[in-house]
Design a protein around this motif. Structure first.
Motif, PDB file in Angstrom:
ATOM      1  N   VAL A  45     -43.226  15.368 -12.596  1.00 36.01           N
ATOM      2  CA  VAL A  45     -43.028  14.456 -13.720  1.00 36.01           C
ATOM      3  C   VAL A  45     -43.949  14.904 -14.846  1.00 36.01           C
ATOM      4  CG1 VAL A  45     -43.142  12.079 -14.520  1.00 36.01           C
ATOM      5  CG2 VAL A  45     -42.464  12.564 -12.162  1.00 36.01           C
ATOM      6  N   ASP A  46     -43.384  15.172 -16.029  1.00 40.76           N
ATOM      7  CA  ASP A  46     -44.204  15.661 -17.134  1.00 40.76           C
ATOM      8  C   ASP A  46     -44.875  14.514 -17.887  1.00 40.76           C
ATOM      9  OD1 ASP A  46     -42.311  14.513 -18.794  1.00 40.76           O
ATOM     10  OD2 ASP A  46     -41.370  16.418 -19.368  1.00 40.76           O
ATOM     11  N   ALA A  47     -45.567  14.859 -18.952  1.00 37.39           N
ATOM     12  CA  ALA A  47     -46.324  13.863 -19.712  1.00 37.39           C
ATOM     13  C   ALA A  47     -45.430  12.822 -20.376  1.00 37.39           C
ATOM     14  CB  ALA A  47     -47.178  14.570 -20.764  1.00 37.39           C
ATOM     15  N   ASN A  48     -44.162  13.164 -20.582  1.00 34.52           N
ATOM     16  CA  ASN A  48     -43.232  12.223 -21.206  1.00 34.52           C
ATOM     17  C   ASN A  48     -42.555  11.306 -20.190  1.00 34.52           C
ATOM     18  OD1 ASN A  48     -43.592  13.250 -23.867  1.00 34.52           O
ATOM     19  ND2 ASN A  48     -42.263  14.989 -23.326  1.00 34.52           N
ATOM     20  N   GLY A  49     -42.885  11.502 -18.900  1.00 38.71           N
ATOM     21  CA  GLY A  49     -42.241  10.694 -17.865  1.00 38.71           C
ATOM     22  C   GLY A  49     -40.892  11.232 -17.470  1.00 38.71           C
ATOM     23  N   PHE A  50     -40.627  12.508 -17.766  1.00 40.66           N
ATOM     24  CA  PHE A  50     -39.355  13.121 -17.413  1.00 40.66           C
ATOM     25  C   PHE A  50     -39.506  13.876 -16.097  1.00 40.66           C
ATOM     26  CE2 PHE A  50     -37.397  13.553 -21.936  1.00 40.66           C
ATOM     27  CZ  PHE A  50     -37.511  12.182 -22.085  1.00 40.66           C
ATOM     28  N   LEU A  51     -38.440  13.863 -15.290  1.00 45.79           N
ATOM     29  CA  LEU A  51     -38.435  14.548 -14.002  1.00 45.79           C
ATOM     30  C   LEU A  51     -38.050  16.007 -14.213  1.00 45.79           C
ATOM     31  CD1 LEU A  51     -38.687  14.164 -10.890  1.00 45.79           C
ATOM     32  CD2 LEU A  51     -36.206  13.790 -10.867  1.00 45.79           C
ATOM     33  N   GLN A  52     -38.917  16.906 -13.762  1.00 42.88           N
ATOM     34  CA  GLN A  52     -38.668  18.337 -13.927  1.00 42.88           C
ATOM     35  C   GLN A  52     -38.332  18.951 -12.562  1.00 42.88           C
ATOM     36  OE1 GLN A  52     -42.450  19.449 -15.754  1.00 42.88           O
ATOM     37  NE2 GLN A  52     -41.386  19.725 -17.711  1.00 42.88           N
ATOM     38  N   ILE A  53     -37.239  19.701 -12.533  1.00 35.68           N
ATOM     39  CA  ILE A  53     -36.783  20.332 -11.297  1.00 35.68           C
ATOM     40  C   ILE A  53     -36.589  21.827 -11.569  1.00 35.68           C
ATOM     41  CG2 ILE A  53     -34.982  20.371  -9.526  1.00 35.68           C
ATOM     42  CD1 ILE A  53     -34.334  17.480 -10.296  1.00 35.68           C
ATOM     43  N   SER A  54     -37.162  22.652 -10.707  1.00 37.62           N
ATOM     44  CA  SER A  54     -37.042  24.105 -10.878  1.00 37.62           C
ATOM     45  C   SER A  54     -36.604  24.754  -9.569  1.00 37.62           C
ATOM     46  CB  SER A  54     -38.381  24.707 -11.318  1.00 37.62           C
ATOM     47  OG  SER A  54     -38.771  24.194 -12.566  1.00 37.62           O
ATOM     48  N   ASN A  55     -35.748  25.732  -9.701  1.00 39.12           N
ATOM     49  CA  ASN A  55     -35.263  26.499  -8.556  1.00 39.12           C
ATOM     50  C   ASN A  55     -36.225  27.660  -8.305  1.00 39.12           C
ATOM     51  OD1 ASN A  55     -33.841  27.812  -6.585  1.00 39.12           O
ATOM     52  ND2 ASN A  55     -32.117  28.402  -7.898  1.00 39.12           N
ATOM     53  N   LEU A  56     -36.829  27.695  -7.120  1.00 44.03           N
ATOM     54  CA  LEU A  56     -37.802  28.742  -6.791  1.00 44.03           C
ATOM     55  C   LEU A  56     -37.213  29.816  -5.893  1.00 44.03           C
ATOM     56  CD1 LEU A  56     -40.880  26.442  -6.007  1.00 44.03           C
ATOM     57  CD2 LEU A  56     -40.197  27.431  -8.204  1.00 44.03           C
ATOM     58  N   THR A  57     -35.911  29.717  -5.610  1.00 43.10           N
ATOM     59  CA  THR A  57     -35.287  30.658  -4.678  1.00 43.10           C
ATOM     60  C   THR A  57     -34.458  31.694  -5.419  1.00 43.10           C
ATOM     61  OG1 THR A  57     -33.225  29.433  -4.403  1.00 43.10           O
ATOM     62  CG2 THR A  57     -35.092  28.735  -3.075  1.00 43.10           C
ATOM     63  N   THR A  58     -33.920  32.610  -4.650  1.00 41.53           N
ATOM     64  CA  THR A  58     -33.022  33.622  -5.214  1.00 41.53           C
ATOM     65  C   THR A  58     -31.562  33.219  -5.037  1.00 41.53           C
ATOM     66  OG1 THR A  58     -33.090  34.806  -3.122  1.00 41.53           O
ATOM     67  CG2 THR A  58     -34.665  35.484  -4.824  1.00 41.53           C
ATOM     68  N   ASP A  59     -31.355  31.945  -4.638  1.00 34.83           N
ATOM     69  CA  ASP A  59     -29.995  31.419  -4.493  1.00 34.83           C
ATOM     70  C   ASP A  59     -29.752  30.315  -5.511  1.00 34.83           C
ATOM     71  OD1 ASP A  59     -29.453  33.004  -2.184  1.00 34.83           O
ATOM     72  OD2 ASP A  59     -30.600  31.552  -0.977  1.00 34.83           O
ATOM     73  N   ASP A  60     -28.480  30.141  -5.877  1.00 33.26           N
ATOM     74  CA  ASP A  60     -28.139  29.053  -6.795  1.00 33.26           C
ATOM     75  C   ASP A  60     -28.311  27.707  -6.090  1.00 33.26           C
ATOM     76  OD1 ASP A  60     -27.538  30.950  -8.624  1.00 33.26           O
ATOM     77  OD2 ASP A  60     -25.354  30.773  -8.425  1.00 33.26           O
ATOM     78  N   VAL A  61     -28.743  26.716  -6.828  1.00 30.85           N
ATOM     79  CA  VAL A  61     -28.921  25.361  -6.305  1.00 30.85           C
ATOM     80  C   VAL A  61     -28.223  24.381  -7.250  1.00 30.85           C
ATOM     81  CG1 VAL A  61     -30.551  23.519  -5.743  1.00 30.85           C
ATOM     82  CG2 VAL A  61     -31.116  25.891  -5.197  1.00 30.85           C
ATOM     83  N   GLU A  62     -27.404  23.524  -6.658  1.00 30.51           N
ATOM     84  CA  GLU A  62     -26.711  22.536  -7.484  1.00 30.51           C
ATOM     85  C   GLU A  62     -27.495  21.229  -7.498  1.00 30.51           C
ATOM     86  OE1 GLU A  62     -22.690  19.980  -7.108  1.00 30.51           O
ATOM     87  OE2 GLU A  62     -22.351  22.136  -7.400  1.00 30.51           O
ATOM     88  N   VAL A  63     -27.663  20.682  -8.672  1.00 27.35           N
ATOM     89  CA  VAL A  63     -28.347  19.392  -8.842  1.00 27.35           C
ATOM     90  C   VAL A  63     -27.357  18.398  -9.428  1.00 27.35           C
ATOM     91  CG1 VAL A  63     -30.206  18.153 -10.003  1.00 27.35           C
ATOM     92  CG2 VAL A  63     -30.576  20.502  -9.196  1.00 27.35           C
ATOM     93  N   ASN A  64     -27.274  17.236  -8.815  1.00 29.50           N
ATOM     94  CA  ASN A  64     -26.364  16.197  -9.307  1.00 29.50           C
ATOM     95  C   ASN A  64     -27.131  14.880  -9.408  1.00 29.50           C
ATOM     96  OD1 ASN A  64     -23.476  15.165  -9.781  1.00 29.50           O
ATOM     97  ND2 ASN A  64     -24.262  13.785  -8.226  1.00 29.50           N
ATOM     98  N   ILE A  65     -26.932  14.189 -10.510  1.00 32.60           N
ATOM     99  CA  ILE A  65     -27.543  12.872 -10.676  1.00 32.60           C
ATOM    100  C   ILE A  65     -26.457  11.873 -11.046  1.00 32.60           C
ATOM    101  CG2 ILE A  65     -28.130  13.343 -13.091  1.00 32.60           C
ATOM    102  CD1 ILE A  65     -30.549  11.440 -12.678  1.00 32.60           C
TER     103      ILE A  65
END
Length: 442
Positions: free
Chosen positions: A311-331
């Motif tokens: 969670v950054d200083a603005n209160g936003f949720l930050q998500i990062s992919n650390l792998t060498t594969d694609d990752v799908e994010v759904n909200i």
């Protein structure tokens, strides 16, 4: 004057005997049928009234059967709500115990999870003849029972019903209808921003839900991270722009609106195969929701070696992919439909204070549902008793109109039988009178 052609005495006796025999036949009919008005010929007006009243009695019997079915349906739901309330009290005790020193909170959480599953089973099975008042399935159509048949002086008929506000008895643990879906727009280089609220970055209106694929960390086609934030809450006027979540039943809150979030709305996030949910609480800010989603993801077993969440200083949720594969994010977001929506989010391991606050709300919601069901059950019971007495009253009224008085009829029968015997003798005497004329010719 005596005449052998006209026997006046016999004629009078014969007419009297005919009248007696007619009365005797009517009396015998009353005895055999038990009615003084057996058909329209006996008394057309009384017969017509009795038939209308008999039809009403038949209708009242149907009303009584409907009320009995409704009583059973509401009673089943009330029993389910009572058991749910007892289980919630047990859960509250476990949450309280989790605050003590040396307590294995994970074991406490396992017990709570099992009890929440039992509550869900009770909600799903609390049905009678296919009608469930706890799972929200009747919220659209509502629930009502035919309560009375009202006939006015002009003969017109209308019905009254007893209704139950099924939204007040809804104890579903699941969220409701998905809120409006908007578009995810590209934000800062290397980041996509989801403004979940009234507007997204492209200016589209509606609660924004969406999905994005995070490419491999070393990919170049699109971004390897997203920022989710900009949650928009309803303000005191029911419009967008609130800084925190207001109670779903607070003044000015329009729960039919999908323009902004209110307490009880459920946010669901999927990262790969990991799914987590967070139920918005009253007073939550943008940062609270982001932190809640992050905690829920971690509790759900998100592999932080492959995906980082913060969670950054603005209160936003930050998500990062650390792998060498694609990752799908759904909200996605959904308006809560039941009084127990979010119950499965209780977690004494990661959010003990939140669990303590939420369980109080759930207990109150169940108590309110029990009160609603109890009030409706009482009304149905009283009305059913009234309809039963009304049926008896109608039957008594019909009896007074058409039933024969058997004591009177019995006495009349004996009198008519005596009159019949005397009438036969009188006719016999009258028929012998012309014989006396023969003596005049001897």
């Amino acid at each position: 004057m005596s005449s052998i052609l006209t026997n006046t005495g016999a004629m009078v006796a014969l007419q009297s005997l005919k009248s007696i025999n007619k009365g005797l036949g009517e009396t015998q009919s009353m005895i055999s049928t038990g009615k003084k008005v057996a058909n329209a010929k006996d008394n057309a007006a009384i017969y017509a009234i009795s038939k209308v009243m008999e039809s009403d009695v038949s209708a009242f019997k149907a009303v009584s059967e409907t009320l009995s079915m409704a009583e059973s349906t509401v009673g089943t739901a009330a029993n389910g709500a009572k058991k749910i309330g007892e289980l919630l009290v047990e859960i509250k005790g476990k949450i309280t115990s989790a605050s003590g020193d040396g307590i294995d909170t994970q074991k406490v959480q396992d017990d709570i999870t099992a009890m929440v599953g039992q509550i869900t089973n009770i909600v799903d099975s609390a049905q009678f003849n296919g009608v469930n008042l706890l799972d929200g399935s009747k919220d659209t159509d509502g629930f009502s029972a035919l309560a009375s048949l009202n006939r006015s002086a002009d003969g017109s008929v209308n019905n009254d019903s007893i209704s139950l506000a099924t939204a007040d008895s809804n104890l579903s643990t699941s969220s409701g209808t998905a809120l409006t879906v908007g578009d995810a727009a590209a934000g800062v280089t290397g980041t996509e921003v989801f403004n979940v609220g009234n507007q997204d970055n492209s200016g589209a209106s509606g609660i924004v839900d969406g999905a994005v694929t995070l490419t491999a960390a070393d990919g170049t086609a699109t971004t390897d991270g997203i920022t989710i934030g900009g949650f928009d809450f309803q303000d005191a006027a029911g419009a967008t722009g609130g800084l925190s979540a207001r109670a779903a039943d607070a003044a000015g809150v329009d729960t039919a609106s999908v323009a902004a979030l209110v307490a009880g709305d459920v946010m669901t996030i999927d990262i790969g195969n990991t799914q987590a949910r967070y139920t918005i609480r009253e007073g939550d800010t943008n940062g609270d929701v982001s932190s809640g989603l992050r905690t829920a993801l971690l509790d759900a077993g998100l592999d932080t070696d492959k995906t980082s969440v913060g969670v950054d200083a603005n209160g936003f949720l930050q998500i990062s992919n650390l792998t060498t594969d694609d990752v799908e994010v759904n909200i996605s977001s959904a308006r809560a439909s039941g009084g127990l929506a979010g119950l499965d989010n209780l977690n004494v391991v990661s959010d003990l204070s939140g669990a303590q606050a939420d369980i109080e709300t759930f207990i109150q919601n169940v108590a309110d549902a029990e009160a609603t069901l109890g009030t409706t059950a009482k009304r149905l019971s009283i009305q059913n008793e009234f309809v039963s007495t009304q049926i008896d009253s109608f039957k008594q009224g019909i009896g007074a109109l058409v039933d024969a008085d058997m004591e009177e009829t019995s006495a009349r029968l004996q009198a008519l039988q005596t009159q019949q015997q005397l009438g036969v003798q009188a006719l016999s005497i009258a028929n012998q009178a012309p014989q006396s004329i023969l003596s005049l010719f001897r």
